[in-house]
Design a protein around this motif. Structure first.
Motif, PDB file in Angstrom:
ATOM      1  N   GLU A  31     -23.988  -8.440 -26.327  1.00 15.04           N
ATOM      2  CA  GLU A  31     -22.677  -8.962 -26.751  1.00 15.04           C
ATOM      3  C   GLU A  31     -22.832  -9.897 -27.952  1.00 15.04           C
ATOM      4  O   GLU A  31     -22.036  -9.857 -28.892  1.00 15.04           O
ATOM      5  N   THR A  32     -23.873 -10.719 -27.922  1.00 10.14           N
ATOM      6  CA  THR A  32     -24.126 -11.632 -29.047  1.00 10.14           C
ATOM      7  C   THR A  32     -24.383 -10.832 -30.317  1.00 10.14           C
ATOM      8  O   THR A  32     -23.881 -11.159 -31.397  1.00 10.14           O
ATOM      9  N   MET A  33     -25.156  -9.766 -30.168  1.00 11.42           N
ATOM     10  CA  MET A  33     -25.498  -8.943 -31.331  1.00 11.42           C
ATOM     11  C   MET A  33     -24.260  -8.194 -31.842  1.00 11.42           C
ATOM     12  O   MET A  33     -24.065  -8.058 -33.056  1.00 11.42           O
ATOM     13  N   LEU A  34     -23.429  -7.713 -30.918  1.00 14.88           N
ATOM     14  CA  LEU A  34     -22.182  -7.045 -31.337  1.00 14.88           C
ATOM     15  C   LEU A  34     -21.303  -8.030 -32.117  1.00 14.88           C
ATOM     16  O   LEU A  34     -20.704  -7.659 -33.141  1.00 14.88           O
ATOM     17  N   ALA A  35     -21.255  -9.278 -31.657  1.00 14.30           N
ATOM     18  CA  ALA A  35     -20.462 -10.287 -32.373  1.00 14.30           C
ATOM     19  C   ALA A  35     -21.035 -10.501 -33.774  1.00 14.30           C
ATOM     20  O   ALA A  35     -20.288 -10.624 -34.754  1.00 14.30           O
ATOM     21  N   ALA A  36     -22.359 -10.489 -33.869  1.00 12.80           N
ATOM     22  CA  ALA A  36     -23.006 -10.721 -35.169  1.00 12.80           C
ATOM     23  C   ALA A  36     -22.650  -9.625 -36.182  1.00 12.80           C
ATOM     24  O   ALA A  36     -22.639  -9.866 -37.387  1.00 12.80           O
ATOM     25  N   VAL A  37     -22.381  -8.409 -35.684  1.00 11.28           N
ATOM     26  CA  VAL A  37     -22.017  -7.329 -36.607  1.00 11.28           C
ATOM     27  C   VAL A  37     -20.489  -7.133 -36.687  1.00 11.28           C
ATOM     28  O   VAL A  37     -20.013  -6.094 -37.141  1.00 11.28           O
ATOM     29  N   GLY A  38     -19.737  -8.139 -36.214  1.00 13.13           N
ATOM     30  CA  GLY A  38     -18.279  -8.104 -36.364  1.00 13.13           C
ATOM     31  C   GLY A  38     -17.561  -7.307 -35.298  1.00 13.13           C
ATOM     32  O   GLY A  38     -16.414  -6.886 -35.499  1.00 13.13           O
ATOM     33  N   LEU A  39     -18.202  -7.097 -34.152  1.00 10.81           N
ATOM     34  CA  LEU A  39     -17.566  -6.328 -33.079  1.00 10.81           C
ATOM     35  C   LEU A  39     -17.483  -7.157 -31.793  1.00 10.81           C
ATOM     36  O   LEU A  39     -17.705  -6.651 -30.686  1.00 10.81           O
ATOM     37  N   ALA A  40     -17.129  -8.433 -31.960  1.00  8.74           N
ATOM     38  CA  ALA A  40     -17.007  -9.319 -30.797  1.00  8.74           C
ATOM     39  C   ALA A  40     -15.959  -8.784 -29.835  1.00  8.74           C
ATOM     40  O   ALA A  40     -14.904  -8.304 -30.259  1.00  8.74           O
ATOM     41  N   GLY A  41     -16.276  -8.808 -28.565  1.00  9.02           N
ATOM     42  CA  GLY A  41     -15.313  -8.411 -27.536  1.00  9.02           C
ATOM     43  C   GLY A  41     -15.114  -6.909 -27.398  1.00  9.02           C
ATOM     44  O   GLY A  41     -14.278  -6.464 -26.628  1.00  9.02           O
ATOM     45  N   ARG A  42     -15.887  -6.116 -28.147  1.00 12.21           N
ATOM     46  CA  ARG A  42     -15.719  -4.651 -28.087  1.00 12.21           C
ATOM     47  C   ARG A  42     -16.768  -3.984 -27.194  1.00 12.21           C
ATOM     48  O   ARG A  42     -16.871  -2.754 -27.150  1.00 12.21           O
ATOM     49  N   GLY A  43     -17.535  -4.778 -26.477  1.00 11.65           N
ATOM     50  CA  GLY A  43     -18.681  -4.267 -25.711  1.00 11.65           C
ATOM     51  C   GLY A  43     -18.342  -3.206 -24.686  1.00 11.65           C
ATOM     52  O   GLY A  43     -19.178  -2.355 -24.383  1.00 11.65           O
ATOM     53  N   GLN A  44     -17.108  -3.248 -24.152  1.00 11.29           N
ATOM     54  CA  GLN A  44     -16.753  -2.266 -23.120  1.00 11.29           C
ATOM     55  C   GLN A  44     -16.091  -1.018 -23.718  1.00 11.29           C
ATOM     56  O   GLN A  44     -15.748  -0.081 -23.001  1.00 11.29           O
ATOM     57  N   ASP A  45     -15.909  -1.007 -25.036  1.00 11.79           N
ATOM     58  CA  ASP A  45     -15.366   0.199 -25.683  1.00 11.79           C
ATOM     59  C   ASP A  45     -16.420   1.300 -25.701  1.00 11.79           C
ATOM     60  O   ASP A  45     -17.622   1.032 -25.597  1.00 11.79           O
ATOM     61  N   PHE A  46     -15.949   2.534 -25.874  1.00 13.64           N
ATOM     62  CA  PHE A  46     -16.863   3.672 -26.019  1.00 13.64           C
ATOM     63  C   PHE A  46     -16.900   4.102 -27.481  1.00 13.64           C
ATOM     64  O   PHE A  46     -15.934   3.879 -28.228  1.00 13.64           O
ATOM     65  N   PRO A  47     -17.986   4.724 -27.911  1.00 14.33           N
ATOM     66  CA  PRO A  47     -18.140   5.101 -29.310  1.00 14.33           C
ATOM     67  C   PRO A  47     -16.953   5.896 -29.871  1.00 14.33           C
ATOM     68  O   PRO A  47     -16.594   5.732 -31.033  1.00 14.33           O
ATOM     69  N   ARG A  48     -16.290   6.739 -29.044  1.00 18.87           N
ATOM     70  CA  ARG A  48     -15.176   7.562 -29.564  1.00 18.87           C
ATOM     71  C   ARG A  48     -14.011   6.705 -30.051  1.00 18.87           C
ATOM     72  O   ARG A  48     -13.147   7.194 -30.787  1.00 18.87           O
ATOM     73  N   GLN A  49     -13.960   5.439 -29.632  1.00 17.68           N
ATOM     74  CA  GLN A  49     -12.864   4.558 -30.034  1.00 17.68           C
ATOM     75  C   GLN A  49     -13.137   3.869 -31.374  1.00 17.68           C
ATOM     76  O   GLN A  49     -12.336   3.044 -31.813  1.00 17.68           O
ATOM     77  N   LEU A  50     -14.262   4.189 -32.012  1.00 17.19           N
ATOM     78  CA  LEU A  50     -14.663   3.482 -33.229  1.00 17.19           C
ATOM     79  C   LEU A  50     -14.620   4.368 -34.470  1.00 17.19           C
ATOM     80  O   LEU A  50     -14.764   5.586 -34.384  1.00 17.19           O
ATOM     81  N   SER A  51     -14.476   3.714 -35.630  1.00 18.27           N
ATOM     82  CA  SER A  51     -14.563   4.426 -36.912  1.00 18.27           C
ATOM     83  C   SER A  51     -16.029   4.634 -37.269  1.00 18.27           C
ATOM     84  O   SER A  51     -16.930   4.051 -36.644  1.00 18.27           O
ATOM     85  N   GLY A  52     -16.274   5.450 -38.301  1.00 13.61           N
ATOM     86  CA  GLY A  52     -17.647   5.716 -38.748  1.00 13.61           C
ATOM     87  C   GLY A  52     -18.378   4.443 -39.143  1.00 13.61           C
ATOM     88  O   GLY A  52     -19.546   4.241 -38.797  1.00 13.61           O
ATOM     89  N   GLY A  53     -17.681   3.558 -39.858  1.00  9.86           N
ATOM     90  CA  GLY A  53     -18.299   2.304 -40.294  1.00  9.86           C
ATOM     91  C   GLY A  53     -18.618   1.399 -39.110  1.00  9.86           C
ATOM     92  O   GLY A  53     -19.665   0.743 -39.076  1.00  9.86           O
ATOM     93  N   GLU A  54     -17.711   1.378 -38.134  1.00 14.08           N
ATOM     94  CA  GLU A  54     -17.959   0.561 -36.937  1.00 14.08           C
ATOM     95  C   GLU A  54     -19.145   1.110 -36.152  1.00 14.08           C
ATOM     96  O   GLU A  54     -19.973   0.355 -35.653  1.00 14.08           O
ATOM     97  N   LEU A  55     -19.242   2.437 -36.067  1.00 10.19           N
ATOM     98  CA  LEU A  55     -20.374   3.047 -35.356  1.00 10.19           C
ATOM     99  C   LEU A  55     -21.695   2.686 -36.033  1.00 10.19           C
ATOM    100  O   LEU A  55     -22.709   2.451 -35.382  1.00 10.19           O
ATOM    101  N   GLN A  56     -21.652   2.650 -37.372  1.00 13.75           N
ATOM    102  CA  GLN A  56     -22.867   2.309 -38.098  1.00 13.75           C
ATOM    103  C   GLN A  56     -23.259   0.859 -37.812  1.00 13.75           C
ATOM    104  O   GLN A  56     -24.434   0.535 -37.736  1.00 13.75           O
ATOM    105  N   ARG A  57     -22.262   0.009 -37.612  1.00 12.80           N
ATOM    106  CA  ARG A  57     -22.568  -1.388 -37.274  1.00 12.80           C
ATOM    107  C   ARG A  57     -23.180  -1.486 -35.875  1.00 12.80           C
ATOM    108  O   ARG A  57     -24.055  -2.312 -35.626  1.00 12.80           O
ATOM    109  N   VAL A  58     -22.728  -0.607 -34.959  1.00 11.78           N
ATOM    110  CA  VAL A  58     -23.339  -0.570 -33.624  1.00 11.78           C
ATOM    111  C   VAL A  58     -24.808  -0.137 -33.744  1.00 11.78           C
ATOM    112  O   VAL A  58     -25.697  -0.706 -33.104  1.00 11.78           O
ATOM    113  N   ALA A  59     -25.045   0.847 -34.611  1.00 16.57           N
ATOM    114  CA  ALA A  59     -26.433   1.327 -34.804  1.00 16.57           C
ATOM    115  C   ALA A  59     -27.318   0.194 -35.347  1.00 16.57           C
ATOM    116  O   ALA A  59     -28.482   0.060 -34.946  1.00 16.57           O
ATOM    117  N   ILE A  60     -26.750  -0.630 -36.247  1.00 16.04           N
ATOM    118  CA  ILE A  60     -27.515  -1.767 -36.778  1.00 16.04           C
ATOM    119  C   ILE A  60     -27.797  -2.777 -35.665  1.00 16.04           C
ATOM    120  O   ILE A  60     -28.921  -3.273 -35.519  1.00 16.04           O
TER     121      ILE A  60
END
Ligand code: ATP
Length: 218
Positions: A119-148
């Motif tokens: 969760e801390t790492m997700l917040a660091a890449v600008g996805l705070a509070g999105r931890g319970q979302d699934f990849p299909r709910q994200l844009s390509g750029g957001e998915l790339q941030r998850v990969a980072i």
């Protein structure tokens, strides 16, 4: 520190890499460019241990990878390296938090701490509070941030990235690369990024060109 010593790789009698040697200093962000088909992804795969050279050695912190047994090599990769490869996409049936926590679980971190850390790492890449979302709910750029986030959550010494912004628009790609650079610098990590994009390569500390003559500074 990563040293490549006289790496040679052939596919079906065709030599792709020939006697390639190079030293990558710890903590440096290096971009590798070069013509299509020259062997950039092959080189990254050899460094990542996804493929083995015909001859020569990949030496990580003084240890030749080939001298390690499979378990030790896997352990070294899991703890010391992070990956952003097209083939290692975010897993669709796991939440974002579970995706990002994956390297920690593989490294035996307990699940609760892993989840908090993710969760801390997700917040660091600008996805705070999105931890319970699934990849299909994200844009390509957001998915790339998850990969980072997943590639850096276990604080690897070396990040390996193959076209990390390949399918993104220039503005989104720029944001992702600034984030990538900030995160590796904050961790004191080095990175090797293969890219065709000059704008992406400019984000690195150093640009190397791979050609038949080996790796040379741009
Ligand atoms: N598993 C494989 N089996 C056979 N040939 C392969 C394999 N992987 C790569 N090659 C060949 O090795 C050469 C180098 O491929 P590689 O993907 O490393 O190049 P690249 O520089 O990353 O290219 P691009 O910029 O187009 O992605 C190509 O001719 C490719 O066809």
């Amino acid at each position: 520190m990563l040293e490549l010593s006289k790496l040679t790789k052939t596919y079906g009698g065709r030599t792709v890499l020939s006697d390639l040697s190079h030293v990558f200093e710890a903590g440096r962000f290096v971009a590798i460019m070069g013509e299509s088909g020259v062997g950039k992804s092959t080189l990254l795969n050899l460094i990542a241990g996804l493929d083995a050279p015909d001859s020569g050695a990949v030496i990580v912190d003084g240890t030749a990878m080939a001298a390690l047994d499979d378990d030790a090599a896997t352990r070294l990769r899991r703890t010391r390296m992070g990956f952003i490869f097209q083939a290692f996409h975010v897993l669709p049936h796991l939440t974002l938090q579970q995706n990002v926590a994956l390297p920690l679980l593989l490294n035996q971190e307990n699940a609760r701490e892993g989840a908090a850390h993710a969760e801390t790492m997700l917040a660091a890449v600008g996805l705070a509070g999105r931890g319970q979302d699934f990849p299909r709910q994200l844009s390509g750029g957001e998915l790339q941030r998850v990969a980072i986030a997943r590639a850096l959550v276990h604080k690897p010494a070396l990040l390996l990235a193959d076209e990390p912004t390949g399918n993104l628009d220039p503005e989104t790609a720029g944001g992702i690369l600034r984030l990538l650079r900030a995160e590796i610098k904050a961790n004191g990590a080095g990175a090797i990024m293969v890219t065709h994009s000059h704008a992406a390569a400019e984000m690195a500390d150093e640009i190397l060109i791979l050609s038949r003559d080996g790796l040379k500074r741009a």
